[in-house]
Motif scaffolding. Sequence first.
Motif, PDB file in Angstrom:
ATOM      1  N   LEU A  15      -3.681   6.276   3.603  1.00 33.43           N
ATOM      2  CA  LEU A  15      -2.286   6.687   3.522  1.00 33.43           C
ATOM      3  C   LEU A  15      -2.128   8.075   2.911  1.00 33.43           C
ATOM      4  CD1 LEU A  15      -0.559   3.363   2.406  1.00 33.43           C
ATOM      5  CD2 LEU A  15      -0.250   4.547   4.568  1.00 33.43           C
ATOM      6  N   ARG A  16      -3.143   8.518   2.135  1.00 34.20           N
ATOM      7  CA  ARG A  16      -3.063   9.838   1.517  1.00 34.20           C
ATOM      8  C   ARG A  16      -3.590  10.938   2.429  1.00 34.20           C
ATOM      9  NH1 ARG A  16      -4.805   7.013  -3.358  1.00 34.20           N
ATOM     10  NH2 ARG A  16      -6.948   7.588  -2.877  1.00 34.20           N
ATOM     11  N   SER A  17      -4.070  10.577   3.617  1.00 35.22           N
ATOM     12  CA  SER A  17      -4.582  11.587   4.537  1.00 35.22           C
ATOM     13  C   SER A  17      -3.464  12.516   4.977  1.00 35.22           C
ATOM     14  CB  SER A  17      -5.216  10.926   5.764  1.00 35.22           C
ATOM     15  OG  SER A  17      -4.216  10.308   6.557  1.00 35.22           O
ATOM     16  N   VAL A  18      -3.824  13.702   5.439  1.00 35.59           N
ATOM     17  CA  VAL A  18      -2.832  14.718   5.809  1.00 35.59           C
ATOM     18  C   VAL A  18      -1.875  14.200   6.869  1.00 35.59           C
ATOM     19  CG1 VAL A  18      -2.507  17.000   6.819  1.00 35.59           C
ATOM     20  CG2 VAL A  18      -4.377  16.607   5.195  1.00 35.59           C
ATOM     21  N   GLU A  19      -2.414  13.515   7.872  1.00 35.41           N
ATOM     22  CA  GLU A  19      -1.572  13.030   8.960  1.00 35.41           C
ATOM     23  C   GLU A  19      -0.584  11.991   8.464  1.00 35.41           C
ATOM     24  OE1 GLU A  19      -4.827  13.203   9.014  1.00 35.41           O
ATOM     25  OE2 GLU A  19      -5.161  14.864  10.409  1.00 35.41           O
ATOM     26  N   GLN A  20      -1.059  11.079   7.613  1.00 38.13           N
ATOM     27  CA  GLN A  20      -0.178  10.029   7.115  1.00 38.13           C
ATOM     28  C   GLN A  20       0.894  10.587   6.194  1.00 38.13           C
ATOM     29  OE1 GLN A  20      -0.068   6.669   7.778  1.00 38.13           O
ATOM     30  NE2 GLN A  20      -1.482   7.117   9.440  1.00 38.13           N
ATOM     31  N   VAL A  21       0.529  11.566   5.370  1.00 35.62           N
ATOM     32  CA  VAL A  21       1.525  12.170   4.483  1.00 35.62           C
ATOM     33  C   VAL A  21       2.599  12.880   5.303  1.00 35.62           C
ATOM     34  CG1 VAL A  21       1.919  13.930   2.729  1.00 35.62           C
ATOM     35  CG2 VAL A  21      -0.043  12.403   2.530  1.00 35.62           C
ATOM     36  N   PHE A  29       9.778  13.260  -3.800  1.00 36.32           N
ATOM     37  CA  PHE A  29       8.898  12.462  -2.954  1.00 36.32           C
ATOM     38  C   PHE A  29       7.496  13.061  -3.012  1.00 36.32           C
ATOM     39  CE2 PHE A  29       6.897  11.345   1.095  1.00 36.32           C
ATOM     40  CZ  PHE A  29       7.109   9.978   1.117  1.00 36.32           C
ATOM     41  N   ARG A  30       6.548  12.306  -3.595  1.00 38.73           N
ATOM     42  CA  ARG A  30       5.204  12.842  -3.759  1.00 38.73           C
ATOM     43  C   ARG A  30       4.199  11.698  -3.860  1.00 38.73           C
ATOM     44  NH1 ARG A  30       7.954  14.078  -8.451  1.00 38.73           N
ATOM     45  NH2 ARG A  30       8.102  16.242  -7.804  1.00 38.73           N
ATOM     46  N   LEU A  31       2.940  12.042  -3.721  1.00 37.24           N
ATOM     47  CA  LEU A  31       1.872  11.054  -3.869  1.00 37.24           C
ATOM     48  C   LEU A  31       1.740  10.636  -5.325  1.00 37.24           C
ATOM     49  CD1 LEU A  31      -0.862  12.705  -1.623  1.00 37.24           C
ATOM     50  CD2 LEU A  31       0.497  10.705  -1.070  1.00 37.24           C
ATOM     51  N   LEU A  32       1.488   9.328  -5.547  1.00 42.33           N
ATOM     52  CA  LEU A  32       1.329   8.842  -6.910  1.00 42.33           C
ATOM     53  C   LEU A  32      -0.065   9.119  -7.466  1.00 42.33           C
ATOM     54  CD1 LEU A  32       3.149   5.381  -6.815  1.00 42.33           C
ATOM     55  CD2 LEU A  32       4.048   7.606  -7.493  1.00 42.33           C
ATOM     56  N   ARG A  33      -1.086   9.046  -6.596  1.00 43.90           N
ATOM     57  CA  ARG A  33      -2.473   9.286  -6.992  1.00 43.90           C
ATOM     58  C   ARG A  33      -2.887   8.403  -8.164  1.00 43.90           C
ATOM     59  NH1 ARG A  33      -4.309  13.171  -3.912  1.00 43.90           N
ATOM     60  NH2 ARG A  33      -2.921  14.799  -3.103  1.00 43.90           N
ATOM     61  N   LEU A  34      -2.871   7.094  -7.954  1.00 43.37           N
ATOM     62  CA  LEU A  34      -3.331   6.147  -8.957  1.00 43.37           C
ATOM     63  C   LEU A  34      -4.820   6.319  -9.198  1.00 43.37           C
ATOM     64  CD1 LEU A  34      -1.481   2.908  -7.787  1.00 43.37           C
ATOM     65  CD2 LEU A  34      -0.774   4.507  -9.565  1.00 43.37           C
ATOM     66  N   ALA A  35      -5.264   6.029 -10.404  1.00 44.43           N
ATOM     67  CA  ALA A  35      -6.688   6.112 -10.739  1.00 44.43           C
ATOM     68  C   ALA A  35      -7.472   5.124  -9.874  1.00 44.43           C
ATOM     69  CB  ALA A  35      -6.891   5.797 -12.219  1.00 44.43           C
ATOM     70  N   ALA A  57       0.835  -1.206   0.000  1.00 41.13           N
ATOM     71  CA  ALA A  57       0.000   0.000   0.000  1.00 41.13           C
ATOM     72  C   ALA A  57       0.869   1.255   0.000  1.00 41.13           C
ATOM     73  CB  ALA A  57      -0.923  -0.016   1.210  1.00 41.13           C
ATOM     74  N   GLN A  58       1.945   1.246   0.790  1.00 39.84           N
ATOM     75  CA  GLN A  58       2.859   2.384   0.791  1.00 39.84           C
ATOM     76  C   GLN A  58       3.491   2.567  -0.583  1.00 39.84           C
ATOM     77  OE1 GLN A  58       5.692   1.673   3.903  1.00 39.84           O
ATOM     78  NE2 GLN A  58       4.238   2.037   5.565  1.00 39.84           N
ATOM     79  N   PHE A  59       3.884   1.482  -1.201  1.00 42.58           N
ATOM     80  CA  PHE A  59       4.505   1.539  -2.525  1.00 42.58           C
ATOM     81  C   PHE A  59       3.547   2.133  -3.559  1.00 42.58           C
ATOM     82  CE2 PHE A  59       5.555  -0.402  -6.650  1.00 42.58           C
ATOM     83  CZ  PHE A  59       6.877   0.005  -6.782  1.00 42.58           C
ATOM     84  N   LEU A  60       2.277   1.733  -3.510  1.00 40.61           N
ATOM     85  CA  LEU A  60       1.291   2.246  -4.458  1.00 40.61           C
ATOM     86  C   LEU A  60       0.907   3.692  -4.160  1.00 40.61           C
ATOM     87  CD1 LEU A  60      -1.070  -0.868  -4.753  1.00 40.61           C
ATOM     88  CD2 LEU A  60       0.695  -0.112  -6.366  1.00 40.61           C
ATOM     89  N   THR A  61       1.163   4.150  -2.947  1.00 38.85           N
ATOM     90  CA  THR A  61       0.826   5.520  -2.569  1.00 38.85           C
ATOM     91  C   THR A  61       1.978   6.483  -2.811  1.00 38.85           C
ATOM     92  OG1 THR A  61      -0.664   4.693  -0.841  1.00 38.85           O
ATOM     93  CG2 THR A  61       0.000   7.001  -0.699  1.00 38.85           C
ATOM     94  N   TYR A  62       3.196   6.087  -2.437  1.00 44.26           N
ATOM     95  CA  TYR A  62       4.352   6.985  -2.494  1.00 44.26           C
ATOM     96  C   TYR A  62       5.419   6.551  -3.503  1.00 44.26           C
ATOM     97  CZ  TYR A  62       2.339   8.263   2.029  1.00 44.26           C
ATOM     98  OH  TYR A  62       1.489   8.643   3.031  1.00 44.26           O
ATOM     99  N   GLY A  63       5.284   5.376  -4.094  1.00 40.90           N
ATOM    100  CA  GLY A  63       6.317   4.882  -5.007  1.00 40.90           C
ATOM    101  C   GLY A  63       7.459   4.201  -4.300  1.00 40.90           C
ATOM    102  N   ALA A 114      -9.667   2.080  -0.205  1.00 46.10           N
ATOM    103  CA  ALA A 114      -9.797   2.672   1.128  1.00 46.10           C
ATOM    104  C   ALA A 114      -8.457   2.706   1.846  1.00 46.10           C
ATOM    105  CB  ALA A 114     -10.819   1.875   1.938  1.00 46.10           C
ATOM    106  N   ARG A 115      -7.657   1.653   1.665  1.00 43.79           N
ATOM    107  CA  ARG A 115      -6.347   1.594   2.320  1.00 43.79           C
ATOM    108  C   ARG A 115      -5.444   2.718   1.818  1.00 43.79           C
ATOM    109  NH1 ARG A 115      -3.334  -2.920   4.485  1.00 43.79           N
ATOM    110  NH2 ARG A 115      -4.959  -4.331   3.725  1.00 43.79           N
TER     111      ARG A 115
END
Length: 409
Positions: free
Chosen positions: A382-388, A361-367, A164-170, A377-378
């Motif tokens: 991870l994309r929430s402000v606190e998690q970022v 370092f940035r969010l990937l934002r997959l479709a 999930a981290q990999f798909l969110t942040y690369g 949902a997962r």
Amino acid sequence: MPGIVGIVGEADPREYQRQIETMIRAMMHEPTYVCGTQLDPKLGVYAGWVAHAHSFAARESTSRSEGHSILLLSGECFARSEGPVTPLRSYEQRGERFVAEPEGPFSGLLIDAVRGRALLFNDRFGAERIYYCETDTALYSPSEAKALLAVLPQLRRFDEEGVAQFLTYGTTLVDRTLFSGVRLMQPGSIWTLSARAAPAKRVYFQPTEWRSLAALPRQQFRARLAEAVRSSVSARVGTDSPVGISITGGLDTRMIMACLPQTTFKPVCYTFAGMAGETLDVRLGKRVAAACGLEHRTLRIGTDFLAKYGEFVDRTTFITDGYAGALGAHEIYLNSLARQIAPVRLTGNFGSEILRGMSTFRLLRLAEDLLVPDWSARLARLRSVEQVREALVSAVAFWPLILTFFPRK
């Protein structure tokens, strides 16, 4: 990629030797690699190494100190203030403090039979990775995750949080990996290992040590930066081996070119490119090389890459432990062309990130329609402000790799 493998345990020495040999085979990606083993059943330490022939790591991994300690090394160490002091000699003089002295990307396993221990360590930023897994009977610590999966089949499962981290942040964050039960050694660590005791884990460096230093006046900063870059480039180019310089239009490679020393072999410059046309990198690369009086070549993707694209994707995914794939497959192809020009490739990284405040370092934002609802949902969590914010804090230690150029107080 070259690296090290290690097992510390008290089970059957023959089984550990077999596992070490299996892990080495999993990391022998090129026929030009060389390798070796160091087995100490009395100490319960079993280790091996893989390196480029004639490299710094290969030389260090086949040497012994006067105290008969043995070092298996991955990467390269530079001791700016003391010249060519080897890590082993530094260990004999300073003990565990030796690990805080070298600069550069490195990891190693030092076997000290006299003191009855082994030291596992990495560089300040974890640029040379050490994966590890602790079982009921042993600690396994190779440079590549695939080496672990080759001998511990129970690890061949995805870590869902890591994916999930990999798909969110690369990338995965902190010590997390893509595989369940496999972790990454924290940057700037040194562990004392023994088959008869749990690992004593210690961190010898925190990025806050540098971030808390007083700011330098502008002119003093410029002077020290120039001095540090010249010193670093000279250490990496000042050899009797041919060097190829991979030039882009970036700030870092232009800094390298401005600081080139006189050497026995004139470096050859090259820039990676597509099948046709000239990118900005190629146009600038040619101009920079010409200004320095050096030859420049454009290395292009060929039709053979397209014909075997699937094979390159599979190989890229395997070699990088899943962290690169379809979008990075060209790297193996182009670097194979670069290797034909010179065995050593010199390039720069993170120049603009450090000196211009840029960030990769940035969010990937997959479709969203690429994901099933549970995973959607997962990733949203991870994309929430606190998690970022948490991710940024945990990842900051990995950004300033170029800071190894900077002199320390």
